[in-house]
Design a protein around this motif. Sequence first.
Motif, short mmCIF file in Angstrom:
data_model
loop_
_atom_site.label_atom_id
_atom_site.label_comp_id
_atom_site.label_asym_id
_atom_site.label_seq_id
_atom_site.Cartn_x
_atom_site.Cartn_y
_atom_site.Cartn_z
N THR A 1 7.16 7.15 -4.83
CA THR A 1 7.26 6.79 -3.41
C THR A 1 6.33 7.65 -2.58
O THR A 1 5.63 7.14 -1.69
CB THR A 1 8.72 6.92 -2.93
OG1 THR A 1 9.53 6.00 -3.67
CG2 THR A 1 8.84 6.64 -1.45
N ASP B 1 7.22 -1.22 -2.30
CA ASP B 1 8.53 -0.58 -2.38
C ASP B 1 9.34 -1.14 -3.54
O ASP B 1 10.04 -0.41 -4.24
CB ASP B 1 9.32 -0.77 -1.08
CG ASP B 1 8.86 0.14 0.04
OD1 ASP B 1 8.20 1.15 -0.25
OD2 ASP B 1 9.17 -0.17 1.21
N LYS C 1 3.22 6.24 -0.38
CA LYS C 1 3.08 6.51 1.06
C LYS C 1 1.78 7.23 1.38
O LYS C 1 1.22 7.05 2.46
CB LYS C 1 4.28 7.33 1.56
CG LYS C 1 5.55 6.51 1.63
CD LYS C 1 6.72 7.32 2.13
CE LYS C 1 7.98 6.46 2.22
NZ LYS C 1 9.14 7.23 2.64
#
Length: 196
Positions: free
Chosen positions: A138, A150, A142
Motif C-alpha cells: 500500500t 487498492d 501510494k
Amino acid sequence: MGKREERKRDDHAKILTAARELMQRDGFDTVTTEQLAAAAGVSTGTLFRQIGCKADLLIELFLISLKDRELPDGEIASLDDAVAQVIAVVDPFVAISTSRPDNAIALQREVIGGSSPRVREFISYVQSFEASIGAALTRARKAGVLNISDDDVVPLAHAIYGSLYMDFLQVSTGRVQMEALRETMVASVRFILERL
C-alpha cells in the motif's frame, strides 16, 4: 501475586532460559525433556506442566525471538523500496532460522503436524506477516512505486506471502540451503514486483 504464581513464573523463566541455551547449542531433536528439566533445575513433571510438550517449548521460543526482533512499522516504512520493506517483515524469521537451521526445520515439522494452542498462536502470528506485506505494498502504491489498485493489494500480499513460505519449505527439502534463504526470498519478491 501469590507465592505459588511467583514460583510458576520463575520456573517458566528458568525453563525458557535452559531451553534457549540447550536447543541453540545441541538442537531441538537432540535435547531431551530430562536434559531440559535438569538444566532448568525443575522436575520433568514441572517441565510438562509448564510447557505442555517439547514442541510447544520450541514454538514459544520462536515466538519470543520473533517478537523481540520485529521492526516497528515506522522503521519498515522508512526503507527505500517495496522489496526492502517486504523482506524486513520476514527478516526476523530468516535470522532466527539461519542461526540454527535444524531447529527451524523441526519447527516447521511441528507446526504442520501439531494442533496445540501454541501451534495456532504461531500460525496466527506468522499470518500477520501477510498484513504487514500488504501495508508495504500500500505504501509503495501510494508513493507511485507500484502500479496496482487498492483491490490488488490483498491478493498480491497473499501471493507474495505464499511465495516466501514456499521458499522456506524448499529449505526443508534441501532444495535451497538455509544460508541462501534470504537471497532466495529477495529474488522471489523482486521477480513478482518487477512484473507489475
